[in-house]
Design an enzyme around this catalytic site. Structure first.
Site, PDB file in Angstrom:
ATOM      1  N   ALA A 195      38.469 -97.843  32.480  1.00  0.00           N
ATOM      2  CA  ALA A 195      38.260 -99.190  33.000  1.00  0.00           C
ATOM      3  C   ALA A 195      36.806 -99.313  33.437  1.00  0.00           C
ATOM      4  O   ALA A 195      36.133 -98.301  33.648  1.00  0.00           O
ATOM      5  CB  ALA A 195      39.188 -99.422  34.184  1.00  0.00           C
ATOM      6  N   GLY A 233      41.734 -95.799  31.471  1.00  0.00           N
ATOM      7  CA  GLY A 233      42.262 -96.956  30.756  1.00  0.00           C
ATOM      8  C   GLY A 233      42.177 -96.793  29.249  1.00  0.00           C
ATOM      9  O   GLY A 233      42.964 -97.394  28.501  1.00  0.00           O
ATOM     10  N   GLU A 261      45.133 -94.860  28.270  1.00  0.00           N
ATOM     11  CA  GLU A 261      46.309 -95.713  28.495  1.00  0.00           C
ATOM     12  C   GLU A 261      46.465 -96.748  27.383  1.00  0.00           C
ATOM     13  O   GLU A 261      47.574 -97.004  26.922  1.00  0.00           O
ATOM     14  CB  GLU A 261      46.195 -96.380  29.874  1.00  0.00           C
ATOM     15  CG  GLU A 261      46.301 -95.351  30.993  1.00  0.00           C
ATOM     16  CD  GLU A 261      46.047 -95.948  32.361  1.00  0.00           C
ATOM     17  OE1 GLU A 261      44.897 -96.332  32.627  1.00  0.00           O
ATOM     18  OE2 GLU A 261      46.991 -96.040  33.153  1.00  0.00           O
ATOM     19  N   GLU A 287      41.162 -90.806  36.778  1.00  0.00           N
ATOM     20  CA  GLU A 287      41.134 -91.760  37.898  1.00  0.00           C
ATOM     21  C   GLU A 287      41.101 -91.073  39.256  1.00  0.00           C
ATOM     22  O   GLU A 287      40.496 -91.583  40.205  1.00  0.00           O
ATOM     23  CB  GLU A 287      42.353 -92.687  37.837  1.00  0.00           C
ATOM     24  CG  GLU A 287      42.339 -93.696  36.712  1.00  0.00           C
ATOM     25  CD  GLU A 287      42.885 -93.145  35.406  1.00  0.00           C
ATOM     26  OE1 GLU A 287      43.090 -91.910  35.298  1.00  0.00           O
ATOM     27  OE2 GLU A 287      43.110 -93.946  34.491  1.00  0.00           O
TER      28      GLU A 287
HETATM   29  N1  COA Z   1      32.702 -98.077  33.825  1.00  0.00           N
HETATM   30  C1  COA Z   1      31.450 -98.567  33.963  1.00  0.00           C
HETATM   31  N2  COA Z   1      30.347 -97.902  33.579  1.00  0.00           N
HETATM   32  C2  COA Z   1      30.519 -96.694  33.032  1.00  0.00           C
HETATM   33  C3  COA Z   1      31.786 -96.107  32.879  1.00  0.00           C
HETATM   34  C4  COA Z   1      32.917 -96.849  33.300  1.00  0.00           C
HETATM   35  N3  COA Z   1      34.158 -96.395  33.157  1.00  0.00           N
HETATM   36  N4  COA Z   1      31.641 -94.896  32.324  1.00  0.00           N
HETATM   37  C5  COA Z   1      30.332 -94.712  32.135  1.00  0.00           C
HETATM   38  N5  COA Z   1      29.641 -95.786  32.562  1.00  0.00           N
HETATM   39  C6  COA Z   1      28.198 -96.020  32.488  1.00  0.00           C
HETATM   40  C7  COA Z   1      27.428 -95.049  33.368  1.00  0.00           C
HETATM   41  O1  COA Z   1      27.291 -95.572  34.671  1.00  0.00           O
HETATM   42  C8  COA Z   1      26.106 -94.949  32.644  1.00  0.00           C
HETATM   43  O2  COA Z   1      25.350 -96.101  32.963  1.00  0.00           O
HETATM   44  P1  COA Z   1      23.756 -96.008  33.123  1.00  0.00           P
HETATM   45  O3  COA Z   1      23.265 -95.548  31.791  1.00  0.00           O
HETATM   46  O4  COA Z   1      23.388 -97.408  33.484  1.00  0.00           O
HETATM   47  O5  COA Z   1      23.531 -95.015  34.213  1.00  0.00           O
HETATM   48  C9  COA Z   1      26.495 -95.082  31.182  1.00  0.00           C
HETATM   49  O6  COA Z   1      27.789 -95.695  31.180  1.00  0.00           O
HETATM   50  C10 COA Z   1      26.578 -93.778  30.441  1.00  0.00           C
HETATM   51  O7  COA Z   1      27.415 -92.891  31.165  1.00  0.00           O
HETATM   52  P2  COA Z   1      27.052 -91.343  31.351  1.00  0.00           P
HETATM   53  O8  COA Z   1      28.064 -90.767  32.268  1.00  0.00           O
HETATM   54  O9  COA Z   1      25.624 -91.208  31.723  1.00  0.00           O
HETATM   55  O10 COA Z   1      27.240 -90.803  29.863  1.00  0.00           O
HETATM   56  P3  COA Z   1      27.840 -89.433  29.357  1.00  0.00           P
HETATM   57  O11 COA Z   1      27.769 -89.494  27.893  1.00  0.00           O
HETATM   58  O12 COA Z   1      27.230 -88.307  30.096  1.00  0.00           O
HETATM   59  O13 COA Z   1      29.394 -89.454  29.783  1.00  0.00           O
HETATM   60  C11 COA Z   1      31.612 -90.330  30.008  1.00  0.00           C
HETATM   61  C12 COA Z   1      30.272 -90.387  29.249  1.00  0.00           C
HETATM   62  C13 COA Z   1      32.488 -91.431  29.506  1.00  0.00           C
HETATM   63  C14 COA Z   1      32.297 -88.980  29.788  1.00  0.00           C
HETATM   64  C15 COA Z   1      31.358 -90.491  31.533  1.00  0.00           C
HETATM   65  O14 COA Z   1      30.562 -91.633  31.725  1.00  0.00           O
HETATM   66  C16 COA Z   1      32.595 -90.672  32.377  1.00  0.00           C
HETATM   67  O15 COA Z   1      33.244 -89.705  32.722  1.00  0.00           O
HETATM   68  N6  COA Z   1      32.909 -91.935  32.720  1.00  0.00           N
HETATM   69  C17 COA Z   1      33.970 -92.241  33.640  1.00  0.00           C
HETATM   70  C18 COA Z   1      35.280 -92.173  32.984  1.00  0.00           C
HETATM   71  C19 COA Z   1      36.358 -92.523  33.962  1.00  0.00           C
HETATM   72  O16 COA Z   1      36.450 -92.029  35.056  1.00  0.00           O
HETATM   73  N7  COA Z   1      37.213 -93.419  33.519  1.00  0.00           N
HETATM   74  C20 COA Z   1      38.304 -93.808  34.302  1.00  0.00           C
HETATM   75  C21 COA Z   1      37.969 -95.038  35.029  1.00  0.00           C
HETATM   76  S1  COA Z   1      39.374 -95.562  35.902  1.00  0.00           S
END
Ligand code: COA
Length: 680
Positions: A66, A105, A108, A128
């Site tokens: 999400a 999400g 999901e 989450e």
């Molecule tokens: N919502 C909003 N922004 C998000 C996001 C999310 N779920 N996941 C990543 N971003 C943004 C980051 O803030 C970052 O923004 P920036 O470039 O402005 O700093 C950008 O996307 C890239 O993310 P980053 O973490 O730097 O890239 P990565 O390739 O190292 O990792 C993921 C990618 C997806 C593995 C990691 O971002 C992550 O674990 N995200 C969260 C996933 C999560 O917890 N999802 C459940 C949400 S309920």
């Protein structure tokens, strides 16, 4: 092609309707995505020529969760139920094609589809919990129906992702596509349609959630979460999948999700998520600043620190040469590294061949000249300025032009060290935390003359070796240890007023730290930085050192330790301290828990404010990251500076004054202006 909205496209390829989501950088499931997806599903369902629907994402990943930036703002049920209903209303097979990470999400949504195919490198998880939440889009109800209860519990409570092979064997995905994902997915659909298998809604799969799982849940609920609430809420929601009808399970999940989203713990963890990413941004160094290539690393010193640091680079495939003065010390150092690798392989963290390969990247030497071709040399020798300056002077002579020279000092002045070289612009601090191959924090210490290219290189390198780099300025103890010293001073004062070390540690553990400060000393060694000749038997630490109680390595320090390293309050320490009180004429008083807490946390915050005021950290949230990854500050409290904001800076300032500390000017200023650290 029909553009459903800015982030959703619908096309037809033969008899398959293809929905493509495109919301860079990580296809976060924003409100627009949820709306686009629902509309596209309805339209594809109506399309008589489409026999099946393929859901695929553009860019580097499938939906990574999400949109976290929307959390805290979304209202009511957030349209989550409607989004799921949109899938359930479709009367033809829906197949998700997954690459990158299907997280939160994202997973999901994939589970709302009827079938899932993925690339071999794809990862799946419900992270989450790391944000103080539980899944909200049916994850706690659908995941156990696909992977079984124990695995679903583990994934929801720990947030740890799994890889495609495991997902396939568990039944989370139906096929791993070896080549092009879309082609593979279309081929899968072709076979599916030919087989006559129709839709298969996850909600209807009861087999894996039927039975008595009470023992599993009793065990899971018995785990010690140290005040962190989300795992238990996640466990309860997964339990509902085994006791309630599907829709009631969904209701319970959504209710819990919304409550968690409004919780202080989740706000703290969301703060840390963005803080960690912000820490990579340096105010005066652009993201695309040029960097130097680090192909080979030299390390001076094969002690515990040197060996641990070396492992980080070997793990990232970068060859390392380790320098020692004596063969015996070198052999011992390399032997410890080898044993560490073997232990990791035995635990199944990687294969024995992998362990061998990593260890094979390390070369030992007794000749400094052998570091001449290294792009980066890290010094990890004895913590004394004269020793460090001598090493840097020598390194400067043998290192190739353009090589970076770094010190792993945890306190000393990088500018003075850089002054011993002819290349201060290529000198900086790389402060690793012990055990260096495990702890995620790397303080990148920028000297007065360190070039922007070198700073950018170090920050990039931190990521390469799996660390979280935080840029800090030159100051005694930099950010982390400087604040730790402020906390330790106050702890020592309380000990001299009547508190036992374990009384203070217990309050820290109750607050959420994995261990208290005195237990930490026992781990690090009480003789660290202690000089016998300067000891006057005036402090408990002096007395313990003089009695040969130097911590865990001698079987006891502040605490006693049994063979399994379990700590118990030591009668010896108690006696030494009681005698010291008597000698000093102290009438010991029992210090209340709340006072201990305030006198441990407020000095840290006050010191953090001084650090900010002096510009030794770029932002308050960087300090939070230092404490999260370097010292185990409870994540769900958001770090010391976020915690300060949450309890109110006026409260902190009043406490600082009450306990006789000198308030940071910045703290006073913020209170006067009714502002928070987050406003800086
Ligand atoms: N919502 C909003 N922004 C998000 C996001 C999310 N779920 N996941 C990543 N971003 C943004 C980051 O803030 C970052 O923004 P920036 O470039 O402005 O700093 C950008 O996307 C890239 O993310 P980053 O973490 O730097 O890239 P990565 O390739 O190292 O990792 C993921 C990618 C997806 C593995 C990691 O971002 C992550 O674990 N995200 C969260 C996933 C999560 O917890 N999802 C459940 C949400 S309920």
């Amino acid at each position: 092609m029909t553009a459903i909205n800015a982030v959703t496209d619908l096309t037809r390829e033969g008899d398959v309707a293809v929905i493509t989501l495109n919301n860079p950088p990580v296809n976060a499931l924003s409100q627009a995505m949820r709306e686009g997806l629902s509309a596209a599903l309805a339209q594809a369902d109506k399309d008589a020529g489409a026999k099946a629907i393929l859901l695929i994402c553009a860019g580097r990943t499938f939906i990574a969760g999400a949109d976290i930036s929307e959390f805290g703002k979304i209202q009511g049920g957030a349209g989550f139920k409607e989004a799921q209903a949109a899938f359930d209303a479709v009367g033809k097979p829906i197949v998700a094609a997954i690459h990158g990470t299907a997280l939160g999400g994202g997973l999901e949504v994939a589970m709302c589809c009827h079938y899932r195919v993925a690339t071999a490198s794809a990862k799946f998880g419900q992270p989450e919990v790391n944000l103080g939440l539980i899944p909200g889009l049916g994850g706690t109800q659908r995941l156990p129906r696909l992977v079984g209860v124990p695995k679903a519990l583990e994934m929801v409570a720990t947030g740890k992702p799994i890889g495609a092979p495991e997902a396939l064997s568990l039944g989370l995905i139906d096929e791993i596509v070896p080549g092009d994902l879309k082609e593979g997915a279309l081929a899968f659909i072709k076979t599916l349609l030919a087989s006559g298998k129709g839709i298969r809604r996850t909600r209807d799969l009861q087999e894996k959630v039927t039975g008595d799982f009470s023992a599993v849940f009793a065990f899971a609920k018995g785990q010690n979460m140290r005040g962190f609430e989300a795992p238990l809420d996640g466990i309860k929601a997964v339990e509902a999948a085994t006791t309630l009808p599907f829709d009631e399970g969904l209701d319970l999940e959504l209710k819990t999700f919304l409550a968690r989203m409004a919780s202080a713990q989740s706000a703290a963890l969301r703060h840390l998520f963005f803080a960690e990413r912000k820490a990579t941004k340096i105010p005066d160094v652009p993201d695309d600043a040029p960097t130097l290539e680090i192909r080979k690393v030299g390390i001076v010193g094969a002690g515990t620190m040197g060996g641990g640091i070396a492992m980080n680079f070997a793990n990232a495939g970068i060859p390392v040469t380790i320098l020692e003065m004596k063969q015996k010390a070198l052999d011992h150092g390399l032997d410890v590294v080898k044993k560490n690798y073997d232990a990791s392989a035995a635990k199944g963290r990687f294969t024995p061949e992998d362990a061998q390969k990593r260890f094979g990247l390390l070369t030992g030497t007794l000749k400094m000249e052998d570091l001449g071709d290294c792009d980066l040399i890290i010094e990890a020798v004895f913590e004394r300025m004269d020793v460090k300056k001598d090493v840097f002077g020598k390194l400067d002579k043998i290192a190739k032009p353009g090589a970076i020279l770094a010190s792993n000092t945890s306190f000393l002045d990088i500018d003075e060290i850089a002054g011993a070289t002819s290349r201060p612009d290529h000198v900086l601090g790389l402060h690793f935390f012990s055990p260096a191959n495990v702890m995620k924090l790397l303080e990148v210490v920028r000297g007065a003359k360190t070039s922007k290219t070198v700073v950018a290189t170090a920050m990039k390198l931190a990521k390469t070796i799996g660390k979280v780099g935080v840029l800090v300025g030159v100051a005694y103890g930099f950010v982390g240890n400087r604040m730790l010293a402020a906390r330790s001073n106050e702890a020592d004062k309380m000990v001299m007023e009547g508190a036992f070390p374990w009384d203070i540690d217990a309050v820290m553990v109750k607050f959420g730290f994995p261990m208290g400060g005195f237990a930490m000393w026992d781990l690090a060694g009480l003789d660290l930085g202690w000089v016998k000749e300067e000891s006057h038997g005036e402090t408990l630490r002096d007395l313990l050192n003089e009695a040969g109680r130097k911590g865990q390595k001698t079987g006891g320090g502040y605490y006693d330790y049994d063979a399994s390293r379990k700590a118990t309050p030591s009668p010896v320490t108690q006696k030494l301290l009681s005698d010291l009180w008597a000698k000093k004429g102290v009438s010991p008083r029992k210090i209340p828990e709340q006072e201990i807490l305030e006198r441990q946390i407020y000095p840290m915050i006050n010191e953090g404010a001084k650090i900010l005021e002096e510009g030794k950290a770029s932002r308050a949230s960087d300090i939070d990251i230092v404490w999260l990854y370097g010292y185990g500050f409870p994540a769900w409290r958001g770090g010391p500076m976020f915690y300060a904001d949450s309890i109110g800076l006026d409260t902190v300032l009043a406490g600082v004054k009450k306990y006789g500390l000198t308030p940071a000017a910045l703290l006073e200023k913020l209170v006067a202006e009714k502002k928070k650290f987050a406003d800086l």
